[in-house]
Design a protein around this motif. Structure first.
Motif, PDB file in Angstrom:
ATOM      1  N   PHE A  13     -25.808   4.578  -2.360  1.00  9.89           N
ATOM      2  CA  PHE A  13     -26.367   3.582  -3.185  1.00  9.89           C
ATOM      3  C   PHE A  13     -27.534   4.233  -4.047  1.00  9.89           C
ATOM      4  O   PHE A  13     -28.333   4.448  -3.465  1.00  9.89           O
ATOM      5  N   ASP A  14     -27.285   4.200  -5.378  1.00 11.21           N
ATOM      6  CA  ASP A  14     -28.311   4.571  -6.312  1.00 11.21           C
ATOM      7  C   ASP A  14     -28.871   3.461  -6.949  1.00 11.21           C
ATOM      8  O   ASP A  14     -28.192   2.870  -8.040  1.00 11.21           O
ATOM      9  N   HIS A  15     -30.119   3.334  -6.967  1.00  6.49           N
ATOM     10  CA  HIS A  15     -30.607   2.131  -7.882  1.00  6.49           C
ATOM     11  C   HIS A  15     -31.677   2.850  -8.736  1.00  6.49           C
ATOM     12  O   HIS A  15     -32.555   3.449  -8.500  1.00  6.49           O
ATOM     13  N   LEU A  16     -31.202   2.464 -10.004  1.00  8.71           N
ATOM     14  CA  LEU A  16     -31.905   2.949 -11.050  1.00  8.71           C
ATOM     15  C   LEU A  16     -32.847   2.161 -11.889  1.00  8.71           C
ATOM     16  O   LEU A  16     -32.537   0.959 -12.086  1.00  8.71           O
ATOM     17  N   ASP A  17     -34.151   2.272 -11.969  1.00  8.04           N
ATOM     18  CA  ASP A  17     -34.961   1.470 -12.980  1.00  8.04           C
ATOM     19  C   ASP A  17     -34.251   1.187 -14.051  1.00  8.04           C
ATOM     20  O   ASP A  17     -34.458  -0.297 -14.743  1.00  8.04           O
ATOM     21  N   GLU A  18     -33.709   2.087 -14.759  1.00  7.68           N
ATOM     22  CA  GLU A  18     -33.312   1.617 -16.131  1.00  7.68           C
ATOM     23  C   GLU A  18     -32.254   2.842 -16.350  1.00  7.68           C
ATOM     24  O   GLU A  18     -32.410   3.907 -15.954  1.00  7.68           O
ATOM     25  N   THR A  19     -31.213   2.396 -17.164  1.00  4.12           N
ATOM     26  CA  THR A  19     -30.039   3.355 -17.502  1.00  4.12           C
ATOM     27  C   THR A  19     -29.516   2.943 -18.745  1.00  4.12           C
ATOM     28  O   THR A  19     -29.837   1.719 -19.490  1.00  4.12           O
ATOM     29  N   GLY A  20     -28.565   3.819 -19.391  1.00  4.50           N
ATOM     30  CA  GLY A  20     -27.517   3.230 -20.487  1.00  4.50           C
ATOM     31  C   GLY A  20     -26.506   2.147 -20.021  1.00  4.50           C
ATOM     32  O   GLY A  20     -26.622   0.975 -20.304  1.00  4.50           O
ATOM     33  N   SER A  21     -25.690   2.830 -18.847  1.00  4.64           N
ATOM     34  CA  SER A  21     -24.618   1.888 -18.476  1.00  4.64           C
ATOM     35  C   SER A  21     -24.311   2.471 -16.950  1.00  4.64           C
ATOM     36  O   SER A  21     -23.911   3.496 -16.913  1.00  4.64           O
ATOM     37  N   LEU A  26     -21.444   6.185 -13.296  1.00  5.45           N
ATOM     38  CA  LEU A  26     -20.719   6.335 -11.895  1.00  5.45           C
ATOM     39  C   LEU A  26     -19.446   6.991 -12.368  1.00  5.45           C
ATOM     40  O   LEU A  26     -18.918   7.608 -11.672  1.00  5.45           O
ATOM     41  N   LEU A  27     -18.695   6.718 -13.817  1.00 10.78           N
ATOM     42  CA  LEU A  27     -17.588   7.687 -14.090  1.00 10.78           C
ATOM     43  C   LEU A  27     -18.030   9.047 -14.169  1.00 10.78           C
ATOM     44  O   LEU A  27     -17.241   9.752 -13.812  1.00 10.78           O
ATOM     45  N   ALA A  28     -19.175   9.156 -14.730  1.00 13.35           N
ATOM     46  CA  ALA A  28     -19.541  10.868 -14.696  1.00 13.35           C
ATOM     47  C   ALA A  28     -19.618  11.444 -13.212  1.00 13.35           C
ATOM     48  O   ALA A  28     -19.479  12.480 -13.168  1.00 13.35           O
ATOM     49  N   LYS A  29     -20.173  10.590 -12.552  1.00 13.51           N
ATOM     50  CA  LYS A  29     -20.681  11.068 -10.881  1.00 13.51           C
ATOM     51  C   LYS A  29     -19.501  10.974 -10.370  1.00 13.51           C
ATOM     52  O   LYS A  29     -19.156  12.079  -9.268  1.00 13.51           O
ATOM     53  N   ALA A  30     -18.438  10.373 -10.647  1.00  8.15           N
ATOM     54  CA  ALA A  30     -17.038  10.468  -9.893  1.00  8.15           C
ATOM     55  C   ALA A  30     -16.214  11.729 -10.130  1.00  8.15           C
ATOM     56  O   ALA A  30     -15.203  12.102  -9.199  1.00  8.15           O
ATOM     57  N   SER A  31     -16.512  12.352 -10.933  1.00  7.22           N
ATOM     58  CA  SER A  31     -15.870  13.701 -11.409  1.00  7.22           C
ATOM     59  C   SER A  31     -16.239  14.627  -9.920  1.00  7.22           C
ATOM     60  O   SER A  31     -15.326  15.724  -9.823  1.00  7.22           O
ATOM     61  N   ASP A  32     -17.004  14.333  -9.198  1.00  9.96           N
ATOM     62  CA  ASP A  32     -17.413  15.214  -8.161  1.00  9.96           C
ATOM     63  C   ASP A  32     -16.689  14.417  -7.087  1.00  9.96           C
ATOM     64  O   ASP A  32     -16.870  13.369  -6.599  1.00  9.96           O
ATOM     65  N   LEU A  33     -15.512  14.858  -6.541  1.00 16.75           N
ATOM     66  CA  LEU A  33     -14.429  14.265  -5.565  1.00 16.75           C
ATOM     67  C   LEU A  33     -14.963  14.025  -4.243  1.00 16.75           C
ATOM     68  O   LEU A  33     -14.448  13.434  -3.270  1.00 16.75           O
ATOM     69  N   LEU A  34     -16.372  14.522  -3.998  1.00 19.84           N
ATOM     70  CA  LEU A  34     -16.896  14.368  -2.630  1.00 19.84           C
ATOM     71  C   LEU A  34     -17.692  13.015  -2.817  1.00 19.84           C
ATOM     72  O   LEU A  34     -18.269  12.636  -1.566  1.00 19.84           O
ATOM     73  N   VAL A  35     -18.000  12.473  -3.826  1.00 20.21           N
ATOM     74  CA  VAL A  35     -18.614  11.228  -4.066  1.00 20.21           C
ATOM     75  C   VAL A  35     -17.542   9.896  -3.302  1.00 20.21           C
ATOM     76  O   VAL A  35     -16.332  10.044  -4.123  1.00 20.21           O
ATOM     77  N   PRO A  36     -17.784   9.358  -2.461  1.00 19.68           N
ATOM     78  CA  PRO A  36     -17.019   8.555  -1.716  1.00 19.68           C
ATOM     79  C   PRO A  36     -16.528   7.163  -2.508  1.00 19.68           C
ATOM     80  O   PRO A  36     -17.552   6.641  -3.296  1.00 19.68           O
ATOM     81  N   GLU A  37     -15.450   6.541  -2.114  1.00 22.12           N
ATOM     82  CA  GLU A  37     -15.127   5.082  -2.487  1.00 22.12           C
ATOM     83  C   GLU A  37     -16.474   4.259  -2.005  1.00 22.12           C
ATOM     84  O   GLU A  37     -16.962   4.435  -0.759  1.00 22.12           O
ATOM     85  N   PHE A  38     -16.673   3.348  -2.667  1.00 22.16           N
ATOM     86  CA  PHE A  38     -17.550   2.423  -2.502  1.00 22.16           C
ATOM     87  C   PHE A  38     -19.211   2.872  -2.526  1.00 22.16           C
ATOM     88  O   PHE A  38     -20.209   2.566  -1.999  1.00 22.16           O
ATOM     89  N   PHE A  39     -19.306   4.095  -3.292  1.00 24.28           N
ATOM     90  CA  PHE A  39     -20.563   4.271  -3.785  1.00 24.28           C
ATOM     91  C   PHE A  39     -20.860   3.499  -4.875  1.00 24.28           C
ATOM     92  O   PHE A  39     -20.134   2.770  -5.733  1.00 24.28           O
ATOM     93  N   VAL A  40     -21.965   3.027  -4.886  1.00 26.63           N
ATOM     94  CA  VAL A  40     -22.539   2.035  -5.968  1.00 26.63           C
ATOM     95  C   VAL A  40     -23.786   2.452  -6.673  1.00 26.63           C
ATOM     96  O   VAL A  40     -24.603   3.078  -5.971  1.00 26.63           O
ATOM     97  N   ILE A  41     -23.651   2.305  -7.902  1.00 27.61           N
ATOM     98  CA  ILE A  41     -25.069   2.469  -8.583  1.00 27.61           C
ATOM     99  C   ILE A  41     -25.396   1.158  -9.172  1.00 27.61           C
ATOM    100  O   ILE A  41     -24.435   0.278  -9.738  1.00 27.61           O
ATOM    101  N   SER A  42     -26.734   0.758  -9.085  1.00 28.74           N
ATOM    102  CA  SER A  42     -27.083  -0.672  -9.807  1.00 28.74           C
ATOM    103  C   SER A  42     -28.299  -0.108 -10.536  1.00 28.74           C
ATOM    104  O   SER A  42     -29.096   0.969 -10.362  1.00 28.74           O
ATOM    105  N   THR A  43     -28.796  -1.110 -11.404  1.00 31.20           N
ATOM    106  CA  THR A  43     -29.906  -0.941 -12.342  1.00 31.20           C
ATOM    107  C   THR A  43     -30.526  -2.152 -12.701  1.00 31.20           C
ATOM    108  O   THR A  43     -29.882  -3.240 -12.525  1.00 31.20           O
ATOM    109  N   ASP A  44     -31.836  -2.185 -13.018  1.00 33.54           N
ATOM    110  CA  ASP A  44     -32.549  -3.279 -13.153  1.00 33.54           C
ATOM    111  C   ASP A  44     -32.522  -3.563 -14.791  1.00 33.54           C
ATOM    112  O   ASP A  44     -32.722  -4.622 -15.297  1.00 33.54           O
ATOM    113  N   PHE A  45     -31.952  -2.473 -15.675  1.00 35.62           N
ATOM    114  CA  PHE A  45     -31.763  -2.797 -17.249  1.00 35.62           C
ATOM    115  C   PHE A  45     -31.059  -1.583 -17.557  1.00 35.62           C
ATOM    116  O   PHE A  45     -30.972  -0.389 -17.436  1.00 35.62           O
ATOM    117  N   GLN A  46     -30.200  -2.326 -18.438  1.00 36.79           N
ATOM    118  CA  GLN A  46     -29.116  -1.184 -19.488  1.00 36.79           C
ATOM    119  C   GLN A  46     -29.463  -1.255 -20.664  1.00 36.79           C
ATOM    120  O   GLN A  46     -29.719  -2.327 -21.398  1.00 36.79           O
TER     121      GLN A  46
END
Ligand code: BT5
Length: 254
Positions: A13-21, A26-46
């Motif tokens: 679980f990554d929580h970001l104060d702010e991000t684009g989207s 998460l699509l960028a992170k998914a290219s690392d196949l070691l990142v598992p299903e149900f990995f979650v990114i959340s943010t306070d502001f996009q």
């Protein structure tokens, strides 16, 4: 704000104060196949929150849940992407119920409270088809003036006692994991029970609707079913249409 409950039910679980989207991250992170299903990114502001068809998702800092969940289904096609969107909507509807908030699901990707949009969902496959990211925005604390469109609502506006963002997000992740397991471990959509659930909580079935197709044509009729492929079945005066992509207007709300 801390997301202790949510991070406990995710596989990372990554929580970001702010991000684009969060979907893009998460699509960028998914290219690392070691990142598992149900990995979650959340943010306070996009700053560049995505809706469908190049539309935007907007919410003031700290006002809402904006999160994306990583999945690695064995087969990815348009029908699965549609069902994943609806499954996320079902998980959110079920989670709101737990906090005594009634909602319904508008085909293909919205959760409504009293006919107003409280949540939008965007499921996207990665380019190499190794992952799907399901992102959702749930309006929690916004006042009416802070909502970008008049047919939107927030939990604060709709409920006397809304849950915290962490409580609700944790519930959504838990429910989504259960429903996703049913979807992916069953022989077909019928056996998974997901299609029946989608019909039960649908705000669209039985409604007079206008369908706006991506090629800018439109059709008016009664929404009568969601078929095995997750498409909306609409009976017009002259024919029965199966709609796989498009926007649906509920005509009683116009
Ligand atoms: C959606 O698209 O409803 C999908 C929204 C998905 C947002 C999440 S947030 C986390 C993740 N990361 C992202 O970058 N996106 C996902 P669509 O059905 O195309 O609806 C978009 C339309 O909803 C906009 O054109 C506005 O009219 C309206 N809208 C924008 N912000 C809204 C809000 N906060 N509440 C209600 N409606 C909104």
């Amino acid at each position: 704000m801390e997301y202790l409950l949510s991070s406990a039910v995710a596989e990372g679980f990554d929580h970001l104060d702010e991000t684009g989207s969060t979907n893009k991250d998460l699509l960028a992170k998914a290219s690392d196949l070691l990142v598992p299903e149900f990995f979650v990114i959340s943010t306070d502001f996009q700053s560049a929150g995505k809706g469908r068809l190049d539309r935007t998702w907007e919410a003031p800092p700290g006002s809402s849940i904006m999160a994306s969940i990583l999945l690695r289904p064995r087969f990815i096609d348009a029908s699965l992407i549609g069902w994943l969107s609806l499954t996320a909507a079902l998980a959110i509807q079920r989670s709101l119920m737990k906090f005594n908030i009634s909602s319904s699901v508008k085909w293909p990707n919205d959760v409504l409270i009293a006919d107003k949009k409280v949540c939008g969902i965007l499921a996207e496959a990665s380019e190499d088809l190794s992952a799907v990211v399901v992102g959702f925005g749930i309006n929690v604390l916004q006042s009416q003036a802070q909502l970008p469109v008049s047919n939107a609502t927030s939990l604060f506006l709709a409920s006397p006692n809304p849950p915290s963002r962490d409580e609700l997000l944790a519930e959504v992740i838990k429910n989504f994991r259960q429903l996703y397991a049913a979807l992916t471990s069953s022989e077909d959509i019928e056996a998974s029970g997901i299609r029946n659930l989608a019909l039960e909580v649908s705000a669209t079935i039985g409604q007079q609707v206008r369908v706006l197709f991506p090629n800018e044509t439109q059709a008016t009729g009664t929404a009568v079913d969601i078929d095995q492929l997750g498409r909306l079945v609409v009976k017009t005066e002259s024919e029965t249409l199966t709609v796989s992509a498009g926007d649906v207007l509920h005509l009683r709300n116009l």
